[in-house]
Design a protein around this motif. Structure first.
Motif, PDB file in Angstrom:
ATOM      1  N   LYS A   1      -7.719  -7.085  -1.188  1.00  0.00           N
ATOM      2  CA  LYS A   1      -6.379  -6.534  -0.947  1.00  0.00           C
ATOM      3  C   LYS A   1      -6.504  -5.405   0.078  1.00  0.00           C
ATOM      4  O   LYS A   1      -7.361  -4.534  -0.065  1.00  0.00           O
ATOM      5  N   GLU A   2      -5.613  -5.420   1.054  1.00  0.00           N
ATOM      6  CA  GLU A   2      -5.565  -4.324   2.006  1.00  0.00           C
ATOM      7  C   GLU A   2      -4.908  -3.133   1.315  1.00  0.00           C
ATOM      8  O   GLU A   2      -3.841  -3.263   0.721  1.00  0.00           O
ATOM      9  N   SER A   3      -5.567  -2.007   1.375  1.00  0.00           N
ATOM     10  CA  SER A   3      -5.062  -0.810   0.714  1.00  0.00           C
ATOM     11  C   SER A   3      -3.871  -0.243   1.467  1.00  0.00           C
ATOM     12  O   SER A   3      -3.864  -0.221   2.688  1.00  0.00           O
ATOM     13  N   GLU A   4      -2.891   0.233   0.738  1.00  0.00           N
ATOM     14  CA  GLU A   4      -1.717   0.812   1.366  1.00  0.00           C
ATOM     15  C   GLU A   4      -1.890   2.306   1.603  1.00  0.00           C
ATOM     16  O   GLU A   4      -1.102   2.920   2.299  1.00  0.00           O
ATOM     17  N   THR A   5      -2.911   2.910   1.018  1.00  0.00           N
ATOM     18  CA  THR A   5      -3.177   4.332   1.240  1.00  0.00           C
ATOM     19  C   THR A   5      -4.261   4.473   2.285  1.00  0.00           C
ATOM     20  O   THR A   5      -5.301   3.840   2.211  1.00  0.00           O
ATOM     21  N   HIS A   6      -3.992   5.265   3.288  1.00  0.00           N
ATOM     22  CA  HIS A   6      -4.976   5.465   4.356  1.00  0.00           C
ATOM     23  C   HIS A   6      -5.349   6.897   4.319  1.00  0.00           C
ATOM     24  O   HIS A   6      -5.593   7.708   4.880  1.00  0.00           O
TER      25      HIS A   6
END
Length: 62
Positions: A57-62
């Motif tokens: 899953k691509e994380s939404e928090t950077h």
């Protein structure tokens, strides 16, 4: 995650945050023939495993 997005992340020069089972990981290789990825946890580069791309899953928090 689909195969094309995994390949984009793998080839990107930017740091794109990806998760596997609640851990941030690094994609070492995208294995197209069986839609798997060779990964390691960001904090444990010596622990390498192969996982199905759909588990990433691509994380939404950077």
């Amino acid at each position: 995650m689909n195969k094309e997005r995994a390949k984009e992340i793998f080839h990107s020069e930017d740091m794109i945050h990806v998760m596997h089972e609640d851990r941030e990981i690094y994609i070492e290789e995208v294995i197209e023939r069986n839609e798997m990825a060779r990964i390691h946890p960001m904090d444990q580069p010596n622990i390498v495993q192969k996982v199905p791309l759909y588990e990433l899953k691509e994380s939404e928090t950077h």
